[in-house]
Design a protein around this motif. Structure first.
Motif, PDB file in Angstrom:
ATOM      1  N   ILE A  63      10.142  -6.357   5.641  1.00  0.00           N
ATOM      2  CA  ILE A  63       8.780  -6.762   5.281  1.00  0.00           C
ATOM      3  C   ILE A  63       8.331  -6.005   4.036  1.00  0.00           C
ATOM      4  O   ILE A  63       7.733  -6.586   3.122  1.00  0.00           O
ATOM      5  N   ALA A  64       8.629  -4.703   3.976  1.00  0.00           N
ATOM      6  CA  ALA A  64       8.259  -3.902   2.802  1.00  0.00           C
ATOM      7  C   ALA A  64       8.973  -4.410   1.558  1.00  0.00           C
ATOM      8  O   ALA A  64       8.378  -4.482   0.478  1.00  0.00           O
ATOM      9  N   LEU A  65      10.242  -4.768   1.671  1.00  0.00           N
ATOM     10  CA  LEU A  65      10.973  -5.311   0.527  1.00  0.00           C
ATOM     11  C   LEU A  65      10.366  -6.626   0.044  1.00  0.00           C
ATOM     12  O   LEU A  65      10.279  -6.877  -1.159  1.00  0.00           O
ATOM     13  N   ALA A  66       9.943  -7.474   0.979  1.00  0.00           N
ATOM     14  CA  ALA A  66       9.310  -8.736   0.603  1.00  0.00           C
ATOM     15  C   ALA A  66       7.996  -8.484  -0.134  1.00  0.00           C
ATOM     16  O   ALA A  66       7.695  -9.135  -1.142  1.00  0.00           O
ATOM     17  N   VAL A  67       7.226  -7.518   0.344  1.00  0.00           N
ATOM     18  CA  VAL A  67       5.955  -7.180  -0.307  1.00  0.00           C
ATOM     19  C   VAL A  67       6.213  -6.609  -1.702  1.00  0.00           C
ATOM     20  O   VAL A  67       5.525  -6.951  -2.672  1.00  0.00           O
ATOM     21  N   ILE A  68       7.236  -5.770  -1.816  1.00  0.00           N
ATOM     22  CA  ILE A  68       7.583  -5.179  -3.116  1.00  0.00           C
ATOM     23  C   ILE A  68       8.014  -6.256  -4.101  1.00  0.00           C
ATOM     24  O   ILE A  68       7.581  -6.270  -5.258  1.00  0.00           O
ATOM     25  N   LEU A  69       8.873  -7.176  -3.659  1.00  0.00           N
ATOM     26  CA  LEU A  69       9.316  -8.258  -4.548  1.00  0.00           C
ATOM     27  C   LEU A  69       8.158  -9.144  -4.982  1.00  0.00           C
ATOM     28  O   LEU A  69       8.084  -9.567  -6.135  1.00  0.00           O
ATOM     29  N   ARG A  70       7.251  -9.415  -4.064  1.00  0.00           N
ATOM     30  CA  ARG A  70       6.069 -10.213  -4.413  1.00  0.00           C
ATOM     31  C   ARG A  70       5.232  -9.500  -5.471  1.00  0.00           C
ATOM     32  O   ARG A  70       4.756 -10.110  -6.433  1.00  0.00           O
ATOM     33  N   GLN A  71       5.079  -8.183  -5.310  1.00  0.00           N
ATOM     34  CA  GLN A  71       4.300  -7.395  -6.272  1.00  0.00           C
ATOM     35  C   GLN A  71       4.975  -7.373  -7.643  1.00  0.00           C
ATOM     36  O   GLN A  71       4.313  -7.492  -8.668  1.00  0.00           O
ATOM     37  N   ILE A  72       6.297  -7.248  -7.670  1.00  0.00           N
ATOM     38  CA  ILE A  72       7.032  -7.242  -8.938  1.00  0.00           C
ATOM     39  C   ILE A  72       6.859  -8.587  -9.640  1.00  0.00           C
ATOM     40  O   ILE A  72       6.598  -8.635 -10.843  1.00  0.00           O
ATOM     41  N   ILE A  73       7.024  -9.668  -8.917  1.00  0.00           N
ATOM     42  CA  ILE A  73       6.884 -11.005  -9.514  1.00  0.00           C
ATOM     43  C   ILE A  73       5.480 -11.208 -10.033  1.00  0.00           C
ATOM     44  O   ILE A  73       5.262 -11.729 -11.138  1.00  0.00           O
ATOM     45  N   LYS A  74       4.491 -10.776  -9.263  1.00  0.00           N
ATOM     46  CA  LYS A  74       3.099 -10.932  -9.683  1.00  0.00           C
ATOM     47  C   LYS A  74       2.804 -10.124 -10.934  1.00  0.00           C
ATOM     48  O   LYS A  74       2.141 -10.614 -11.856  1.00  0.00           O
ATOM     49  N   ASP A  75       3.307  -8.895 -11.010  1.00  0.00           N
ATOM     50  CA  ASP A  75       3.019  -8.042 -12.160  1.00  0.00           C
ATOM     51  C   ASP A  75       3.784  -8.457 -13.411  1.00  0.00           C
ATOM     52  O   ASP A  75       3.269  -8.309 -14.515  1.00  0.00           O
ATOM     53  N   THR A  76       4.994  -8.937 -13.262  1.00  0.00           N
ATOM     54  CA  THR A  76       5.776  -9.299 -14.444  1.00  0.00           C
ATOM     55  C   THR A  76       5.459 -10.690 -14.984  1.00  0.00           C
ATOM     56  O   THR A  76       5.703 -10.966 -16.140  1.00  0.00           O
ATOM     57  N   SER A  77       4.892 -11.562 -14.157  1.00  0.00           N
ATOM     58  CA  SER A  77       4.570 -12.903 -14.631  1.00  0.00           C
ATOM     59  C   SER A  77       3.154 -13.008 -15.201  1.00  0.00           C
ATOM     60  O   SER A  77       2.754 -14.053 -15.670  1.00  0.00           O
ATOM     61  N   ARG A  78       2.431 -11.908 -15.176  1.00  0.00           N
ATOM     62  CA  ARG A  78       1.062 -11.887 -15.680  1.00  0.00           C
ATOM     63  C   ARG A  78       1.070 -11.994 -17.195  1.00  0.00           C
ATOM     64  O   ARG A  78       1.802 -11.304 -17.876  1.00  0.00           O
TER      65      ARG A  78
END
Length: 80
Positions: A63-78
């Motif tokens: 679950i933590a890895l999924a949250v981390i990946l979501r955060q990375i995608i959100k921050d890099t696609s901004r």
């Protein structure tokens, strides 16, 4: 003809944007902290349940890895 002297092009040395460095360094520390807390919490819950299989450790880590990946995608696609 005009008398033009040859002038080599000056190479501009651009420094990296410090904001990006700080943003991604902060993101890396946030990732480590999130995963560390999830592993610790899963380990403690597994100790309390007494199960031989580390169920909560695995589930909370994923679950933590999924949250981390979501955060990375959100921050890099901004777009800024």
């Amino acid at each position: 003809m005009q008398n033009q002297s040859f002038q080599p092009k000056k190479k501009s040395k651009k420094k990296p944007d410090n904001r990006l460095i700080f943003r991604y360094t902060g993101l890396a520390f946030q990732m480590m902290a999130t995963l560390g807390i999830a592993v610790f919490a899963g380990y403690k819950i597994d100790q309390r349940t007494g199960w031989s299989f580390p169920f909560f450790l695995i589930i909370l880590s994923l679950i933590a890895l999924a949250v981390i990946l979501r955060q990375i995608i959100k921050d890099t696609s901004r777009n800024e």
